[in-house]
Design an enzyme around this catalytic site. Structure first.
Site, PDB file in Angstrom:
ATOM      1  N   HIS A  65     -14.448   2.930  22.016  1.00  0.00           N
ATOM      2  CA  HIS A  65     -14.947   3.346  23.325  1.00  0.00           C
ATOM      3  C   HIS A  65     -15.951   2.305  23.816  1.00  0.00           C
ATOM      4  O   HIS A  65     -16.832   1.868  23.066  1.00  0.00           O
ATOM      5  CB  HIS A  65     -15.635   4.712  23.216  1.00  0.00           C
ATOM      6  N   HIS A  82     -20.546  -1.635  31.744  1.00  0.00           N
ATOM      7  CA  HIS A  82     -20.550  -0.183  31.902  1.00  0.00           C
ATOM      8  C   HIS A  82     -21.107   0.130  33.278  1.00  0.00           C
ATOM      9  O   HIS A  82     -22.317   0.021  33.508  1.00  0.00           O
ATOM     10  CB  HIS A  82     -21.387   0.469  30.800  1.00  0.00           C
TER      11      HIS A  82
END
Length: 592
Positions: free
Chosen positions: A125, A171
């Site tokens: 992830h 991100h």
């Protein structure tokens, strides 16, 4: 080994001998029976009946154990020559060698010809993050490290760079520093198959405009070349097998056509904006909403919660529906998230397969209210589960709910070195550590009336695993003499137990052996198992400290369904999963 000297009460020296490891009684008894038989009959019988070795492995081990001093076990474990039958020293040396007598197989051995959806896949992830989810750097280094550990699914979040003319990986909605996408792709190409020849999946979280999507398509084809798998059709009724895609890189993301909804949102935004407002302001609000969703959980309703789903950015009006067909044709595993209720999201389309992403929070709710539908979905389609946004420190969640419901891609933060990650690492030591583990049959089949496996059901015991912890060694080689205690040798104890379904999960511990670098416990434990197919054997060694927190002495996690029976050498690892050079336990495994 010599002696370690320790200061005691700051006034005189206390000496403790560090003896060489001595064979436990069971090893001596088995060696006596081996030596008493004619020729190699005793050794052959021991390897077959006690160790459960296959005939071809028995022949290989026999030739190794009965070799002369110029080769074989004597050379491999640095001991004296090994006559036939082997001496007690060489017999013990073989049993206590993790490389020669491992607890699980070190090669892929499962059937790899089934559809991709029939396998659990080692999944990362936010694979590019070096630390936490809010302000750490993005880099290709954690991607390389994940690939070296056998991870088979790498996630990249694609965003326009500051000039809007190239693609960065970061991100979104946080303060994480970006890394250029091309750098990540080049490192992926170099390390993709360093640990496993089976297919590597790149999941792309797409936050790009049409022109940048076309640029990504060009990057992928030019960087990967023939390694990149390009599907022959837009959608398929069944995924290809890992075997058919060996040493290929496959792409999974949302097809651009799913962004048709963006235009509707954009048009509506234009209608509602006042004279001073514009779409860009709404886009900024969308970014803020994404950032807020990183620390919130879903609302508890049965509906799919977009704000808890990292895949659902369809409400951002910056997205465009039209893109170069070159980008779309590269997608092998189509991802998406239907709107509406969970039951609608889990519907199985007989004409095509797809990937669905749920947060750990959403999965928990789905497992509670629609458990059977989740399992039916994963029999044919792919379910990806990812950490909830509140895990800003890159911690992980218990993967067992996802595994018991057939979720193939249980996405973990590989930089979050916690108990959950150790379970994940242990799970994927199965099948030779190739990154793919075949799902048990009960998760792939349905009954005559469509019934499927119920993880909540009270199940009978299928088998009992008996584990005997004989002894440990290697700390005196891998640690300094004062690492555990400044004034005396360590006081080790071992915790051993099961991580699995609730009925099977338990931890037990041995007694503490004081002042010994080579502790001998010689204790046995029994573990009744209702679902051994998904059970993991947890092993931890701690050094007892009366006044402070106990010191860490090593750990490992092993898939129960892969354990080799008999007396085995079990190598231990540090907190991050790196194997120690010398530290290992001598254990015995038996299924009754």
């Amino acid at each position: 080994m010599g002696s370690y000297a320790y200061k005691y009460c700051m006034c005189f020296t206390r000496k403790f001998r560090s003896p060489d490891a001595q064979p436990p009684p069971d090893v001596r008894a088995f060696h006596n029976s081996v030596s008493a038989a004619a020729g190699d009959d005793g050794l052959r019988r021991f390897l077959s009946e006690v160790q459960g070795e296959r005939p071809d492995d028995i022949n290989r081990i026999l030739s190794m154990l009965t070799a002369t001093a110029s080769g074989g076990i004597a050379r491999l474990v640095n001991r004296s020559s090994a006559p036939s039958p082997p001496t007690l020293e060489d017999f013990f040396g073989f049993l206590f060698s993790p490389d020669l007598n491992p607890p699980i197989a070190n090669k892929a051995h499962q059937d790899m010809s089934a559809p991709f959806s029939h396998y659990f896949v080692f999944t990362g992830h936010n694979s590019y993050l070096t630390g936490n989810q809010l302000n750490s750097d993005s880099s290709d280094v954690p991607i390389i490290q994940a690939l070296e550990r056998g991870v088979r699914v790498i996630e990249l979040d694609m965003w326009p760079n500051s000039s809007k003319n190239n693609v960065d990986i970061l991100h979104g909605g946080t303060l994480t520093a970006p890394v250029e996408m091309i750098r990540c792709l080049q490192s992926i190409k170099e390390y993709a198959f360093c640990a496993s020849p089976y297919p590597l999946v790149i999941t792309l979280e797409d936050h790009l405009t049409a022109d940048l999507q076309a640029k990504v398509a060009q990057m992928l084809t030019e960087t990967f070349g023939d390694l990149l798998f390009i599907p022959s059709s837009d959608s398929v009724k069944e995924f290809p097998s890992p075997e058919s895609l060996m040493k290929r890189i496959i792409i999974s993301t949302k097809p651009p056509q799913e962004y048709q909804e963006f235009l509707k949102v954009k048009d509506k935004a234009k209608e509602n904006q006042d004279a001073s407002g514009n779409v860009d302001n709404l886009a900024d609000k969308g970014s803020l909403r994404r950032m807020e969703s990183n620390v919130e959980e879903s609302d508890g309703k049965d509906e799919l919660d977009d704000e808890d789903d990292e895949d659902s950015d369809e409400d951002d009006p910056k997205f465009q529906p039209e893109t170069a067909c070159e980008y779309r044709k590269l997608i092998t595993i189509h991802a998406g998230k239907p709107k509406g209720h969970m039951k609608d999201a889990l519907k199985v389309d007989p004409e095509k397969v797809r990937r669905l992403s749920l947060s750990e929070t959403q999965l928990t709710k789905a497992a509670s209210s629609h458990g059977a539908e989740v399992i039916r979905f994963t029999q044919k389609n792919i379910l990806r589960v990812y950490p909830k946004g509140a895990r800003v420190n890159s911690s992980n969640y218990d993967p067992m709910t996802a595994w018991t419901h057939g979720a193939q891609m249980v996405a973990f933060n590989m930089q979050g070195h916690d108990k959950a990650l150790r379970l994940m690492q242990g799970f994927f030591r199965a099948n030779g550590g190739c990154g793919y583990v075949k799902k048990p049959d009960f998760l792939l089949t349905s009954g005559p009336n469509g019934e499927v496996f119920d993880p909540k059901a009270s199940l009978p015991v299928k088998t009992t695993l008996k584990v005997k912890v004989y002894m440990g060694d290697g700390w005196r080689m891998d640690f300094s003499k004062t690492h555990f205690d400044t004034f005396s040798p360590p006081d080790f104890y071992t915790r051993v137990g099961i991580a699995g379904v609730k009925a099977d999960s338990v931890m037990k511990k041995t007694k503490t052996i004081e002042d010994q670098w080579v502790p001998v416990w010689d204790e046995e434990f029994s573990f009744p198992l209702t679902v051994p197919e998904l059970a993991l054997l947890r092993i931890e060694v701690q050094e007892y400290d009366m006044s402070e927190k106990h010191d860490f002495g090593g750990q490992t996690c092993l898939p129960v369904w892969e354990l080799k029976q008999g007396i085995r050498a079990v190598p231990l690892h540090d907190r991050k999963g790196n194997r120690y050079k010398s530290v290992r336990l001598l254990m015995r495994f038996e299924f009754v």
